[in-house]
Scaffold this motif. Sequence first.
Motif, PDB file in Angstrom:
ATOM      1  N   THR A 162       0.850  -1.194   0.000  1.00 37.17           N
ATOM      2  CA  THR A 162       0.000   0.000   0.000  1.00 37.17           C
ATOM      3  C   THR A 162       0.883   1.241   0.000  1.00 37.17           C
ATOM      4  O   THR A 162       1.993   1.238   0.531  1.00 37.17           O
ATOM      5  N   ASN A 163       0.383   2.315  -0.578  1.00 36.60           N
ATOM      6  CA  ASN A 163       1.132   3.580  -0.591  1.00 36.60           C
ATOM      7  C   ASN A 163       0.201   4.783  -0.543  1.00 36.60           C
ATOM      8  O   ASN A 163       0.551   5.876  -0.986  1.00 36.60           O
ATOM      9  N   ALA A 164      -0.991   4.598  -0.001  1.00 30.93           N
ATOM     10  CA  ALA A 164      -1.988   5.662  -0.001  1.00 30.93           C
ATOM     11  C   ALA A 164      -1.596   6.808   0.926  1.00 30.93           C
ATOM     12  O   ALA A 164      -1.037   6.604   2.006  1.00 30.93           O
ATOM     13  N   ALA A 165      -1.889   8.022   0.484  1.00 30.45           N
ATOM     14  CA  ALA A 165      -1.781   9.194   1.346  1.00 30.45           C
ATOM     15  C   ALA A 165      -3.081   9.338   2.130  1.00 30.45           C
ATOM     16  O   ALA A 165      -4.115   8.783   1.749  1.00 30.45           O
ATOM     17  N   THR A 166      -3.046  10.074   3.219  1.00 29.58           N
ATOM     18  CA  THR A 166      -4.239  10.171   4.073  1.00 29.58           C
ATOM     19  C   THR A 166      -4.856  11.552   4.097  1.00 29.58           C
ATOM     20  O   THR A 166      -5.788  11.794   4.850  1.00 29.58           O
ATOM     21  N   LEU A 167      -4.313  12.491   3.328  1.00 27.05           N
ATOM     22  CA  LEU A 167      -4.894  13.832   3.334  1.00 27.05           C
ATOM     23  C   LEU A 167      -6.321  13.798   2.801  1.00 27.05           C
ATOM     24  O   LEU A 167      -6.652  12.962   1.961  1.00 27.05           O
ATOM     25  N   PRO A 168      -7.226  14.721   3.255  1.00 25.85           N
ATOM     26  CA  PRO A 168      -6.913  15.897   4.054  1.00 25.85           C
ATOM     27  C   PRO A 168      -6.698  15.639   5.547  1.00 25.85           C
ATOM     28  O   PRO A 168      -6.318  16.541   6.283  1.00 25.85           O
ATOM     29  N   THR A 169      -6.957  14.438   6.010  1.00 24.19           N
ATOM     30  CA  THR A 169      -6.645  14.141   7.408  1.00 24.19           C
ATOM     31  C   THR A 169      -5.392  13.279   7.454  1.00 24.19           C
ATOM     32  O   THR A 169      -4.946  12.730   6.452  1.00 24.19           O
ATOM     33  N   THR A 170      -4.825  13.183   8.612  1.00 24.74           N
ATOM     34  CA  THR A 170      -3.644  12.348   8.791  1.00 24.74           C
ATOM     35  C   THR A 170      -3.782  11.590  10.096  1.00 24.74           C
ATOM     36  O   THR A 170      -4.774  11.741  10.810  1.00 24.74           O
ATOM     37  N   SER A 171      -2.795  10.749  10.424  1.00 25.48           N
ATOM     38  CA  SER A 171      -2.938   9.901  11.603  1.00 25.48           C
ATOM     39  C   SER A 171      -1.583   9.632  12.236  1.00 25.48           C
ATOM     40  O   SER A 171      -0.536  10.087  11.748  1.00 25.48           O
ATOM     41  N   GLN A 172      -1.621   8.843  13.307  1.00 27.27           N
ATOM     42  CA  GLN A 172      -0.407   8.501  14.041  1.00 27.27           C
ATOM     43  C   GLN A 172       0.400   7.418  13.326  1.00 27.27           C
ATOM     44  O   GLN A 172       1.571   7.217  13.631  1.00 27.27           O
ATOM     45  N   THR A 173      -0.206   6.744  12.364  1.00 30.02           N
ATOM     46  CA  THR A 173       0.494   5.669  11.666  1.00 30.02           C
ATOM     47  C   THR A 173       0.871   6.021  10.231  1.00 30.02           C
ATOM     48  O   THR A 173       1.617   5.281   9.599  1.00 30.02           O
TER      49      THR A 173
END
Length: 539
Positions: A361-372
């Motif tokens: 996997t290589n997905a970005a998490t924007l517009p939110t982000t996380s601790q992982t």
Amino acid sequence: MKFLSPQRFFLSVALGLSALPGARAQFTNGQNAAHVWGQPNFTASATAANPTDGTLATPSGIAVDPTTGKFFVADTANNRVLRYRSTAAYDNGASAEIAFGQETLFSKVAAVPPEADTMNAPQGVAVDTSGNLWVADTGNNRVLKFTGASKIATSGPDANAFFGQEEDDTGTPTTSQRGMNAPTGLAFDSAGALYVADKGNNRVLKFNGATSLASYAFADGIFGQAALSNGQGNFLASTAGLSNSAFNAPVGVAVDLDGNLWVADSGNHRVLKFASVTTQPINGSAIATLVLGQTNFTSNIVVNPPTASTLRGPSGVAFDPLGRLYVADTINNRVVIYQSPSTLIDGGAATFVLGQATFITNAATLPTTSQTSLNGPRGVVFSQNFIFVTDATTSRMVNFAITPGTPVVIGSSKYTFKYPRKKAFNFSVYNTGASDVFTIGVAIPSDAKKLAKVTFTYAGQDVTSELMAGTFTTSLFGPSSGPVVLRAKITPKAASQGGGKCRFTVTATSKMNTSVSGQATIGGKFKKVSPTPTPTPAP
């Protein structure tokens, strides 16, 4: 501390964790980050319009001062480098102490033309063994040196030396033995040579004895551009290439414990290793001996979704004390970790991944982000039992904790010795925690040295001098691997006839975290030797 020779069987193969079932690893794929800088928490990702002492904007390189523990972050979009207090002080959203490249912690001006105290989109940072800060001032096509950077009290100091430009107020990109074009990554080797990833010129420059050089110094070596017909380095070439001796937009550089140079060849989606750069040709004819991210030296394909063996636009490269390689795999939004990278074959697989739950996997998490999650990581550095990562797209820096091993020393302290008999016995060092490498040392009190000579062997080899100097380093996979067993031989001296203690202390210390250790006092005592009675004469 040092690794001992293979002939003495002190193999660092503990790095190959996956080969041992039951061994606990120091990382978990997709594990939580421990702390965050540049954002108030792990879910924030906004880039502040105006910088403050607690914000970042597209950060890139990271470096730690080995003399103070303070760390420096290239805050690229804010045209500055920030200095934070020791990496041992971990506060989420912590404020920086001072800024380099700006007069205050609340400005981000890119002065045109540049000046001695300004920066334009800096990307790379390094700190030498004397505590001097080096900055790849990318937009100004130069490298800056700040002497004693951890002791500077206020923001906006002048740089003390300039590489790549003839004057402190010029920033023209050039291709020459002195010039640079968009330098990015910086690294030092153990001999004090500075390596510069000169990205725009598709090369890496080497400056021997950099700390003592004056401004606008000539580079001593070049990697990535073919040598001239007379055997000299071609400092006028800047051609991108795809081979075992060429680069396409190199971004990051690192030198490992064995003196090998590793280059993040971003445009070719790979990392190259140049073995023993202190002995490699430095005229452009050096040949890479290993490629990671591609299966051979003539491939630069992009694999999507990624695997454990692929890279896409790698930026930062770094090593930890165990010799593990960390690569900021930027476009894949992850950091991949290679155990014992020099033992891999071309296209070898990484062992752990951070920022993604799996290797595919290589997905970005924007517009939110996380601790992982990670999004566009650029810089990596190891310090204080953490791997630090600049997460550029989310304008933050995070660190991930490394779990050290747990050393335990076992041996009896109830042995009894008697002059003049020699005695030998075993003691053991176990690892009850995560896989690790331990340094083992022995301290023998002066009183015990007067009573006996103590020698130590491991696998039949005398290791007394290494143990006494605290340089015996051995691999312990974990609870399933069994102990390292050493043998102590006690040879009494005449002084022991009167009795006394012959004990010594063994300490095993995690090489990943020197505050984690195990200790035991081992040995025993000499019995007092009764004098031989004088025979009574016969009447």
